[in-house]
Enzyme design. Structure first.
Site, short mmCIF file in Angstrom:
data_model
loop_
_atom_site.label_atom_id
_atom_site.label_comp_id
_atom_site.label_asym_id
_atom_site.label_seq_id
_atom_site.Cartn_x
_atom_site.Cartn_y
_atom_site.Cartn_z
N LYS A 13 -15.84 -15.56 6.11
CA LYS A 13 -16.98 -15.19 6.81
C LYS A 13 -17.95 -15.30 5.32
O LYS A 13 -17.85 -14.51 4.64
CB LYS A 13 -17.26 -14.24 7.57
CG LYS A 13 -16.80 -14.33 8.80
CD LYS A 13 -16.91 -13.31 9.43
CE LYS A 13 -17.02 -13.20 10.97
NZ LYS A 13 -17.27 -11.79 11.58
N ARG A 29 0.85 -1.37 0.01
CA ARG A 29 0.12 -0.15 -0.14
C ARG A 29 0.80 1.06 0.09
O ARG A 29 0.40 2.51 -0.33
CB ARG A 29 -1.07 0.01 1.18
CG ARG A 29 -2.24 -0.87 0.96
CD ARG A 29 -2.95 -0.93 2.30
NE ARG A 29 -4.37 -1.23 1.80
CZ ARG A 29 -5.66 -1.65 2.70
NH1 ARG A 29 -4.99 -1.51 3.72
NH2 ARG A 29 -6.56 -2.03 2.29
N GLY A 63 -6.78 -6.42 0.40
CA GLY A 63 -6.47 -7.07 1.71
C GLY A 63 -5.71 -8.44 1.49
O GLY A 63 -4.75 -8.30 1.16
N GLY A 80 -12.27 -4.18 1.30
CA GLY A 80 -13.77 -3.70 1.60
C GLY A 80 -14.30 -3.03 0.34
O GLY A 80 -15.31 -3.09 -0.17
C1 3PG Z 1 -8.59 -1.76 4.95
O1 3PG Z 1 -7.55 -2.12 5.42
O2 3PG Z 1 -9.59 -2.51 4.75
C2 3PG Z 1 -8.78 -0.36 4.69
O3 3PG Z 1 -7.52 0.27 5.25
C3 3PG Z 1 -9.92 0.18 5.52
O4 3PG Z 1 -9.62 -0.15 6.92
P1 3PG Z 1 -10.85 -0.07 7.80
O5 3PG Z 1 -11.54 -1.42 7.54
O6 3PG Z 1 -10.45 -0.37 9.12
O7 3PG Z 1 -11.67 0.89 7.78
MG MG Z 2 -11.15 -3.53 5.99
#
Ligand code: 3PG
Ligand code: MG
Length: 399
Positions: A206, A41, A356, A380
């Site tokens: 999940k 990132r 992620g 997400g």
């Molecule tokens: C992530 O890693 O999914 C993003 O940086 C957003 O983080 P968060 O899910 O804690 O908002």
């Molecule tokens: Mg997240």
């Protein structure tokens, strides 16, 4: 897309101007040493930062890391990130030990043209994530005071209605950075007429996290391959026993319903690797999904499943993958994730890896990142984009 871009801002000239950049520098840290375990990132935001530095801007970078609870918490400090960012930029990064306090003010005031500052974790301030509009607004005012313009390059956080993502752009001239633009360009290809067959691979633990995206994708995709911890709830929905595997009991009925409506598009594992315990050295075997012993838990998809999924992927022209197929952090349960990742790289398809854990898996398994079409920095965020949701961070740039 009616969004102004970094190039528009650069064309106006940024020399000597303070540019506030929201980045997603939320990188995984080693629990023991605190060292950065995957700097993907940080590297992803370099094109935007490099262009601003070169153009002589005073660059003020802000980000969250982890989920501290609105107050300073040293284990979530961005300080190690400042060090790594400086190495990658080839110039020191001036680190402020608070986000909008004295240190931040003096750090920003001391920047020369072409220099970069990083503010301490946004989430050390309750205003960043507050649901209370006034509390968010007050924090956004303080942040916005550090910039003459705002660049959003935090794709991984665009699905969050947080002060730095949603409220700051309402206060400053705002543009999308190079990373945000690229991510949106790529993901919009998947939602508007993907080349077919379009095959999606979903994993992770999940079902409940993936339900909305499964619903949204079912009408669009040609094949939906499901592995990872969430496959056991689907297997249960087919009437199979899953031993002590991860199971979301309250989702079984939903999964049964999805399977019935899927028109045969959903492919589930036919074999899995089961172990005595959730441990790297646990005794384990491969079994057929109708033969999972009652005292064992599934931690990976099996070789026959990998072969079946790989065959489907080899036909694909467009691929989206989110979520590991097993507990890839443990060598004994990494073969499924590796096999699927390799099948994706071999396919003659445009492939997108969604954020992620799956992006981290690609790098942790030593796979060649360049053999994927695009590796998203948003987990997400990319899922919510594919669900067709309005992303607050993108909507804020459109205004
Ligand atoms: C992530 O890693 O999914 C993003 O940086 C957003 O983080 P968060 O899910 O804690 O908002
Ligand atoms: Mg997240």
């Amino acid at each position: 897309m009616s969004i102004r871009t970094l190039d528009d801002l650069l064309a106006e000239g940024v020399s000597g101007r303070r540019v506030l950049v929201r980045a997603d520098l939320n990188v995984p840290l080693d629990k023991q040493s605190g060292a950065i375990t995957d700097d993907g990132r940080i590297r992803a935001v370099l094109p935007t930062l490099g262009a601003l530095v070169e153009a002589g801007a005073k660059v003020v970078v802000c980000s969250h890391l982890g989920r501290p609870k609105g107050t300073p918490d040293p284990q979530f400090s961005l300080s190690p990130v400042a060090g790594r960012l400086g190495e990658l930029l080839g110039a020191p990064v001036h680190f402020a030990t608070d986000t909008v306090g004295d240190s931040a003010r003096s750090t920003v005031a001391g920047l020369a043209d072409g220099q970069v500052a990083l503010l301490e974790n946004l989430r050390f301030n309750a205003g960043e994530t507050s649901k209370d509009e006034a509390e968010r607004a007050a924090f956004a005012d303080q942040l916005a005071a550090f910039g003459d313009a705002y660049v959003d390059d935090a794709f991984g956080a665009v699905h969050r209605k947080h002060a730095s993502v949603y409220d700051v752009p309402a206060r400053l001239p705002h543009v999308a950075g190079r990373l945000v633009l690229r991510e949106v360009e790529v993901l919009s290809k998947l939602t508007s007429e993907p080349e077919r067959p379009y095959v999606v691979v979903l994993g992770g633990s999940k079902v409940s996290d993936k339900l909305a995206v499964i619903e949204a994708l079912l009408p669009t995709v040609d094949r939906l391959l499901i592995g990872g911890g969430m496959c056991f709830t689907f297997l249960k929905a087919q009437g199979l026993e899953v031993g002590t595997s991860l199971l979301e009991k309250d989702m079984v009925e939903t999964c049964r319903n999805l399977l019935e409506r899927s028109g045969g598009k959903i492919m589930l594992p036919v074999d899995v690797v089961v172990a005595d315990a959730f441990a790297p050295d646990a005794a384990h075997d491969t079994v057929r999904v109708d033969g999972i012993p009652s005292h064992r838990l599934g931690l990976d998809i099996g070789p026959e499943t990998v072969a079946g999924f790989a065959a489907a992927l080899s036909q694909a022209k467009t691929i989206f993958w989110n979520g590991p197929m097993g507990v890839f952090e443990m060598a004994a349960f990494a073969a499924g994730t590796r096999g699927i990742a390799e099948a994706i790289t071999k396919a003659d398809a445009f492939s997108v890896v969604g954020g992620g854990d799956s992006a981290a898996a690609v790098r942790a398994l030593g796979l060649d990142e360049s053999s994927f079409g695009h590796i998203s920095t948003g987990g997400g965020a990319s899922l919510e984009y594919l669900e067709g949701k309005t992303l607050p961070g993108i909507a804020a740039l459109e205004n």
